[in-house]
Design an enzyme around this catalytic site. Structure first.
Site, PDB file in Angstrom:
ATOM      1  CB  SER A 182      -0.867  -0.027   1.261  1.00 59.59           C
ATOM      2  OG  SER A 182      -1.359   1.264   1.545  1.00 59.59           O
ATOM      3  CE1 TYR A 201      -4.270  -1.964   4.740  1.00 57.62           C
ATOM      4  CE2 TYR A 201      -3.574   0.270   4.196  1.00 57.62           C
ATOM      5  CZ  TYR A 201      -3.959  -1.001   3.797  1.00 57.62           C
ATOM      6  OH  TYR A 201      -4.027  -1.301   2.455  1.00 57.62           O
TER       7      TYR A 201
HETATM    8  N1  LIG Z   1      -8.429  -0.371  -2.817  1.00 58.53           N
HETATM    9  C1  LIG Z   1      -7.386   0.399  -2.532  1.00 58.53           C
HETATM   10  O1  LIG Z   1      -7.388   1.607  -2.779  1.00 58.53           O
HETATM   11  C2  LIG Z   1      -6.136  -0.185  -1.924  1.00 58.53           C
HETATM   12  C3  LIG Z   1      -5.069   0.675  -1.640  1.00 58.53           C
HETATM   13  C4  LIG Z   1      -3.918   0.144  -1.073  1.00 58.53           C
HETATM   14  C5  LIG Z   1      -3.812  -1.223  -0.824  1.00 58.53           C
HETATM   15  N2  LIG Z   1      -4.877  -2.029  -1.092  1.00 58.53           N
HETATM   16  C6  LIG Z   1      -4.726  -3.457  -0.804  1.00 58.53           C
HETATM   17  O2  LIG Z   1      -5.196  -4.215  -1.893  1.00 58.53           O
HETATM   18  C7  LIG Z   1      -5.785  -5.434  -1.430  1.00 58.53           C
HETATM   19  C8  LIG Z   1      -7.198  -5.571  -1.967  1.00 58.53           C
HETATM   20  O3  LIG Z   1      -7.954  -4.446  -1.533  1.00 58.53           O
HETATM   21  P1  LIG Z   1      -9.468  -4.215  -1.907  1.00 58.53           P
HETATM   22  O4  LIG Z   1      -9.647  -2.759  -2.092  1.00 58.53           O
HETATM   23  O5  LIG Z   1      -9.891  -5.166  -2.967  1.00 58.53           O
HETATM   24  O6  LIG Z   1     -10.138  -4.601  -0.502  1.00 58.53           O
HETATM   25  P2  LIG Z   1     -11.407  -5.507  -0.168  1.00 58.53           P
HETATM   26  O7  LIG Z   1     -11.630  -5.364   1.288  1.00 58.53           O
HETATM   27  O8  LIG Z   1     -12.526  -5.191  -1.081  1.00 58.53           O
HETATM   28  O9  LIG Z   1     -10.887  -6.959  -0.503  1.00 58.53           O
HETATM   29  C9  LIG Z   1     -10.211  -7.793   0.406  1.00 58.53           C
HETATM   30  C10 LIG Z   1     -10.946  -9.117   0.456  1.00 58.53           C
HETATM   31  O10 LIG Z   1     -10.191  -9.978   1.326  1.00 58.53           O
HETATM   32  C11 LIG Z   1     -11.088 -10.673   2.158  1.00 58.53           C
HETATM   33  N3  LIG Z   1     -10.385 -10.974   3.393  1.00 58.53           N
HETATM   34  C12 LIG Z   1     -10.017 -10.102   4.392  1.00 58.53           C
HETATM   35  N4  LIG Z   1      -9.403 -10.755   5.367  1.00 58.53           N
HETATM   36  C13 LIG Z   1      -9.367 -12.060   4.997  1.00 58.53           C
HETATM   37  C14 LIG Z   1      -8.858 -13.238   5.606  1.00 58.53           C
HETATM   38  N5  LIG Z   1      -8.277 -13.203   6.800  1.00 58.53           N
HETATM   39  N6  LIG Z   1      -8.993 -14.409   4.944  1.00 58.53           N
HETATM   40  C15 LIG Z   1      -9.597 -14.461   3.726  1.00 58.53           C
HETATM   41  N7  LIG Z   1     -10.111 -13.385   3.116  1.00 58.53           N
HETATM   42  C16 LIG Z   1      -9.993 -12.201   3.742  1.00 58.53           C
HETATM   43  C17 LIG Z   1     -12.257  -9.740   2.377  1.00 58.53           C
HETATM   44  O11 LIG Z   1     -13.455 -10.442   2.705  1.00 58.53           O
HETATM   45  C18 LIG Z   1     -12.349  -9.017   1.036  1.00 58.53           C
HETATM   46  O12 LIG Z   1     -13.294  -9.646   0.183  1.00 58.53           O
HETATM   47  C19 LIG Z   1      -5.702  -5.378   0.086  1.00 58.53           C
HETATM   48  O13 LIG Z   1      -4.554  -6.081   0.485  1.00 58.53           O
HETATM   49  C20 LIG Z   1      -5.556  -3.910   0.386  1.00 58.53           C
HETATM   50  O14 LIG Z   1      -4.892  -3.692   1.607  1.00 58.53           O
HETATM   51  C21 LIG Z   1      -6.027  -1.548  -1.643  1.00 58.53           C
END
Ligand SMILES: NC(=O)c1ccc[n+]([C@@H]2O[C@H](COP(=O)([O-])OP(=O)(O)OC[C@H]3O[C@@H](n4cnc5c(N)ncnc54)[C@H](O)[C@@H]3O)[C@@H](O)[C@H]2O)c1
Length: 333
Positions: free
Chosen positions: A134, A161
């Site tokens: 991130s 985080y």
């Molecule tokens: N969307 C953004 O802007 C952004 C920015 C920086 C980093 N990220 C990273 O990208 C990745 C995806 O983000 P996203 O926006 O799709 O988030 P999201 O929350 O929509 O997707 C994450 C998914 O992982 C699942 N999950 C969470 N904990 C879990 C566990 N212990 N076991 C199994 N499943 C689990 C959740 O149910 C969810 O469906 C994450 O690692 C997030 O930290 C996203």
């Protein structure tokens, strides 16, 4: 679990915003995908269920409801299907929630990442682990500075985080040295678009504006973000997957848009997309927020040709169109 075609890609967090989009694109290009998600209720589980229903309707998709912290379960899944490529996106996301529920970050992000590292190291002929980091690992930076480069020290995370995401990078670094399998950590900069995350500002603003409620603008609207459209992010993820580093190498790459937009300009673009002017209440910064983040994406560009295409105005129009179709103009619970 039934069998799936040879050489599947494992996508963790497949019912999530980015995971759903990545799995959909992988299948569209002829790959098989195994998705893992624990379908937790951090945000509207109906949205996760709807994304999963999209994926389940496709051939070549298999779903396992599983927690990524279940190291034995993840390892068995990887070995029984001969998985050689993994895109690890499951995590407890969000900055503010880490103030409320810190242990969710420890379990999903730290233990989860370690499970994926262990599963990768024990997999036969393992090719590449791509995982989500991130932009929050960069900490704070004043508006107007240059974009972040991967070489900048990321030693001062301003939220739990961010600390877990930086820790995952360090764990990966040690596993690359110890066990020699290729890995890529992608530092995502604010991703948005259709099927997006309800806990993110543009999503919450849309809900409130449609309900005729005022929106709260934190940091007095002075924050700027690199808003990256979901399709561009998927291009970058798959470009990275297809171009692994050498055996034993771990690299960290920025993946963003590289055209930062001020919060007030984002709100203006959203108002235009909705055709409604928002009532705004200005508020101070929240703990853990950073004023400005945007990516220097030259490394990813050089490696994969990655070039974000969708401008914020367009991307928000597509988001609003999806939102209206999905929620029928009504605010979700
Ligand atoms: N969307 C953004 O802007 C952004 C920015 C920086 C980093 N990220 C990273 O990208 C990745 C995806 O983000 P996203 O926006 O799709 O988030 P999201 O929350 O929509 O997707 C994450 C998914 O992982 C699942 N999950 C969470 N904990 C879990 C566990 N212990 N076991 C199994 N499943 C689990 C959740 O149910 C969810 O469906 C994450 O690692 C997030 O930290 C996203």
């Amino acid at each position: 679990m039934e069998n799936i075609a040879k050489d599947p890609v494992l996508v963790t967090g497949a019912a999530g915003f980015i995971g759903h989009a990545v799995a959909t694109r992988l299948i569209a290009r002829g790959e098989s995908v195994i998705g893992i998600d624990n379908l937790n209720d951090y945000y509207d589980p109906a949205l996760k269920a709807a994304r999963l229903a999209n994926l389940n309707a496709l051939d070549n998709f298999l779903f396992a409801e599983m927690d990524v912290s279940d190291d034995a379960g993840v390892k068995t899944l990887v070995q029984s299907h001969g998985v050689q490529r993994i895109i690890h996106l499951a995590a407890q996301a969000g900055v503010r929630y880490s103030i409320e529920n810190p242990f969710a970050y420890q379990k999903s992000n730290l233990q989860g990442h370690l499970s994926l590292l262990e599963a990768s190291r024990h997999a036969a002929n393992f090719q590449h682990l791509v995982y989500a980091s991130s932009s929050s690992v960069y900490g704070d930076k004043p508006i107007g500075g240059a974009g972040f480069t991967e070489e900048e020290p990321a030693t001062d995370p301003v939220s739990l985080y961010a600390a877990t995401k930086r820790s995952c990078e360090l764990m990966s670094q040690s596993y690359a040295k110890l066990y020699g399998f290729p890995q890529t950590g992608l530092r995502f900069f604010t991703v948005y678009g259709p099927w997006g995350r309800p806990d993110m500002a543009y999503f919450g603003f849309t809900k409130k504006i449609l309900a005729g409620e005022a929106i709260e603008v934190y940091g007095e609207g002075k924050m700027a973000r690199d808003f990256t459209y979901i399709d561009d992010i998927v291009d970058g993820i798959l470009g990275s997957l297809d171009n692994p580093p050498d055996q034993g190498a771990h690299r960290v790459l920025n993946i963003g848009d590289s055209r930062p937009v001020g919060l007030m300009d984002m709100i203006k673009a959203l108002e235009n997309a909705l055709g409604i002017e928002a009532e705004k209440i200005m508020r101070p910064m929240q703990p853990g927020d950073v004023t400005s983040t945007y990516a220097d994406i030259s490394k990813l560009h050089a490696l994969t040709g990655y070039e974000p295409e969708v401008m914020l105005e367009d991307g928000l129009k597509r988001f609003v169109q999806w939102y209206r179709e999905f929620y029928g103009n009504l605010a979700p619970d």
